[in-house]
Design an enzyme around this catalytic site. Structure first.
Site, mmCIF file in Angstrom:
data_model
loop_
_atom_site.group_PDB
_atom_site.id
_atom_site.type_symbol
_atom_site.label_atom_id
_atom_site.label_comp_id
_atom_site.label_asym_id
_atom_site.label_seq_id
_atom_site.Cartn_x
_atom_site.Cartn_y
_atom_site.Cartn_z
ATOM 1 N N TRP A 198 -13.620 -6.512 37.088
ATOM 2 C CA TRP A 198 -12.314 -5.471 37.007
ATOM 3 C C TRP A 198 -11.809 -5.766 35.525
ATOM 4 O O TRP A 198 -11.353 -4.825 35.017
ATOM 5 C CB TRP A 198 -11.444 -5.998 38.132
ATOM 6 C CG TRP A 198 -10.354 -5.109 38.027
ATOM 7 C CD1 TRP A 198 -10.187 -3.665 38.353
ATOM 8 C CD2 TRP A 198 -9.045 -5.494 37.333
ATOM 9 N NE1 TRP A 198 -8.940 -3.378 38.258
ATOM 10 C CE2 TRP A 198 -8.007 -4.227 37.576
ATOM 11 C CE3 TRP A 198 -8.291 -6.431 36.931
ATOM 12 C CZ2 TRP A 198 -6.804 -4.292 37.055
ATOM 13 C CZ3 TRP A 198 -7.064 -6.443 36.210
ATOM 14 C CH2 TRP A 198 -6.459 -5.377 36.419
ATOM 15 N N HIS A 199 -11.711 -7.180 35.070
ATOM 16 C CA HIS A 199 -11.112 -7.304 33.854
ATOM 17 C C HIS A 199 -12.161 -6.598 32.564
ATOM 18 O O HIS A 199 -11.622 -5.766 31.736
ATOM 19 C CB HIS A 199 -10.951 -8.772 33.534
ATOM 20 C CG HIS A 199 -9.470 -9.303 34.085
ATOM 21 N ND1 HIS A 199 -9.605 -9.824 35.306
ATOM 22 C CD2 HIS A 199 -8.296 -9.198 33.359
ATOM 23 C CE1 HIS A 199 -8.282 -10.049 35.453
ATOM 24 N NE2 HIS A 199 -7.602 -9.936 34.178
ATOM 25 N N ASP A 200 -13.339 -7.185 32.615
ATOM 26 C CA ASP A 200 -14.477 -6.369 31.858
ATOM 27 C C ASP A 200 -15.769 -7.093 32.164
ATOM 28 O O ASP A 200 -15.854 -8.083 32.780
ATOM 29 C CB ASP A 200 -14.031 -6.891 30.413
ATOM 30 C CG ASP A 200 -14.450 -6.004 29.424
ATOM 31 O OD1 ASP A 200 -15.507 -5.239 29.476
ATOM 32 O OD2 ASP A 200 -13.859 -6.113 28.042
#
Length: 494
Positions: free
Chosen positions: A367-369
């Site tokens: 989700w962050h990257d």
């Protein structure tokens, strides 16, 4: 001045404009509420219109991509909510676009045909696929909240116990009719008519929380459109804003005189002594905590002015957490609560705790990257969490009740806390500062024979710090217990 952190540099430079937008939107919203008596769908229409202007400025023509994806999610939800297969399809749909948006860097209009290439000239001030991570969470929240309302999913909350303890939800104590706490608003479904397209889009694009959160569930948002929050008075909100200003002055002082982040990301740390590396690493983590506190609290302050309560993201100081569970409950707390509600409990909760930790942290990393360093951070955290979960499960057994009252338990707790803090530092340095490759160099420097005394000194300093944390925690518990006793005596007298 250290402005090497891109997030902080962009937020700081855009702060005057954000403040002006906050003032304009809040004044207009307050005027419409008081003069026209708008609430519910009326306020949803206002925020949809105002937020659309805001989002179009941010993303330009790329708003078309956002609308296509969110309308697809709405159609999927309305068509299949209430069916057993729906939660799986909802997550597949959203995860597909979460990954696809990153892989294709937000897409190009030209890839759909040369006749659309002109649209790529106006892509806005902010990359839409970065902000879309927050939108994706809200899409899932709307879908599952509606699905659970359709099947009358029972809440996991003990409402009898909650009503007894929560002053805001207890009639006659809060002093305000119809008031409810955030938890009550989140867990209780709104009326079926409120799960409509206008409220859905207003929720997804809600300007105060659009860029960074804090994360709010659909039920809580829709409920507060109808009846604004009463947990915070105007005085409370003013004090909250003043505290934010003081924290801002603190980070200005820090970035003017301590260049922790610049030394870390430039690679200069590789030429420094192990003690200096430790100081820089610890400084970076404190800078990150303060940076996120300021960003999240600014947008939460904006939402509170508008009458929308969200969860506080930074509930505890970074330096007052001696175990992983406490750390993750108090760092990005709204995200933690979101994951518990929409992932942890549906996956089986505590029955599958050891497996759920791996699934949830892998999702958090993606989700962050899409980066290996974030997956490394997630998996290192899971490895560290395993022993903590085992020890905590053991300590909950009746056989350990007598041991928990001894000084030996306190010493073991402090030692375990010092090792946990060390592990937390390493995991966050891997994920957000040096990366997996830099970790190899850092480990070779810190674990060399000549640096063993330094490493032991660092762990010992964390051990002393943990003992202070435990003493503060004990004092707070005793104070709370004494307040309860005083309250009970007053009730008996009355």
């Amino acid at each position: 001045m250290d402005l090497s952190d891109t997030q902080w540099r962009n937020f700081r430079s855009g702060l005057p404009a954000l403040t002006a937008v906050m003032a304009a939107f809040s004044i207009l919203g307050a005027c419409l509420r008081t003069s026209l008596g708008l609430k519910g769908r009326g306020m949803a229409r206002f925020w949809l219109l105002a937020s659309s202007v805001y989002v179009i400025y941010l993303h330009g023509n790329c708003v078309l991509f956002i609308l296509a994806i969110v309308l697809g999610n709405y159609i999927l939800t309305k068509a299949l909510a209430g069916k057993v297969v729906f939660p799986y399809l909802l997550w597949i749909y959203n995860l597909t676009f979460l990954v696809s948006n990153r892989l294709y860097s937000g897409y190009k209009f030209a890839s759909f045909g040369e006749q659309f290439a002109f649209l790529d000239q106006h892509r806005g001030a902010l990359r839409w696929h970065i902000s879309f991570n927050m939108v994706m969470l809200r899409m899932v929240s709307f879908g599952l909240d509606y699905h659970w309302a359709q099947i009358s999913q029972p809440s996991t909350i003990n409402w009898e116990n909650h009503m007894r303890k929560c002053e805001l939800c207890t009639p006659g104590i809060s002093g305000t009719e119809g008031s409810s706490c955030y938890l009550s608003r989140q867990e209780k479904p709104v009326s079926g008519a409120q799960y409509n397209l206008v409220t859905y889009l207003a929720y997804l694009l809600y300007a105060p929380l659009y860029i960074a959160g804090p994360i709010i569930t659909f039920n809580a948002f829709a409920s507060q459109l109808e009846n604004i929050q009463k947990a915070y008075s105007r005085k409370d909100i003013a004090i909250y804003g003043l505290r934010w200003l003081l924290c801002f002055l603190l980070i200005e002082f820090l970035t003017h005189h301590c260049y922790f982040n610049a030394l870390a990301i430039s690679g200069v740390w590789q030429r420094l002594s192990p003690l200096e590396i430790f100081i820089i690493g610890y400084g970076v983590l404190n800078f990150m905590w303060l940076k996120f506190l300021l960003i999240w609290r600014f947008f939460r302050f904006w939402a509170l002015i508008d009458g929308i309560e969200t969860l506080e993201n930074m509930t505890k100081c970074l330096n007052n957490c001696c175990d992983l569970e406490t750390f993750w409950k108090s760092w990005h707390a709204s995200y933690n609560r979101y994951l518990v509600r929409y992932l942890y409990i549906p996956l089986g909760g505590s029955r599958w705790r050891f497996l759920n930790v791996w699934i949830i942290f892998t999702f958090v990393a993606i989700w962050h990257d899409l980066e290996w360093r974030l997956l490394s951070w997630a998996w290192v955290t899971c490895v560290l969490w395993g022993p903590e979960l085992l020890v905590k499960s053991l300590m909950r057994t009746p056989q350990m009740a007598s041991f928990k009252k001894t000084n030996a338990y306190r010493e073991c707790h402090a030692l375990a806390g010092s090792l946990n803090i060390t592990g937390l530092m390493l995991a966050n340095l891997v994920g957000f500062v040096v990366g997996p490759d830099g970790m190899k160099l850092l480990a070779s420097r810190m674990l060399s024979r000549e640096n063993v005394p330094l490493l032991l000194a660092i762990v010992f300093s964390f051990y002393i710090g943990t003992k202070l944390m435990l003493a503060i925690h004990d004092h707070a518990e005793k104070s709370q217990e004494s307040k309860k006793q005083v309250s009970s005596r007053k009730q008996l007298i009355d």
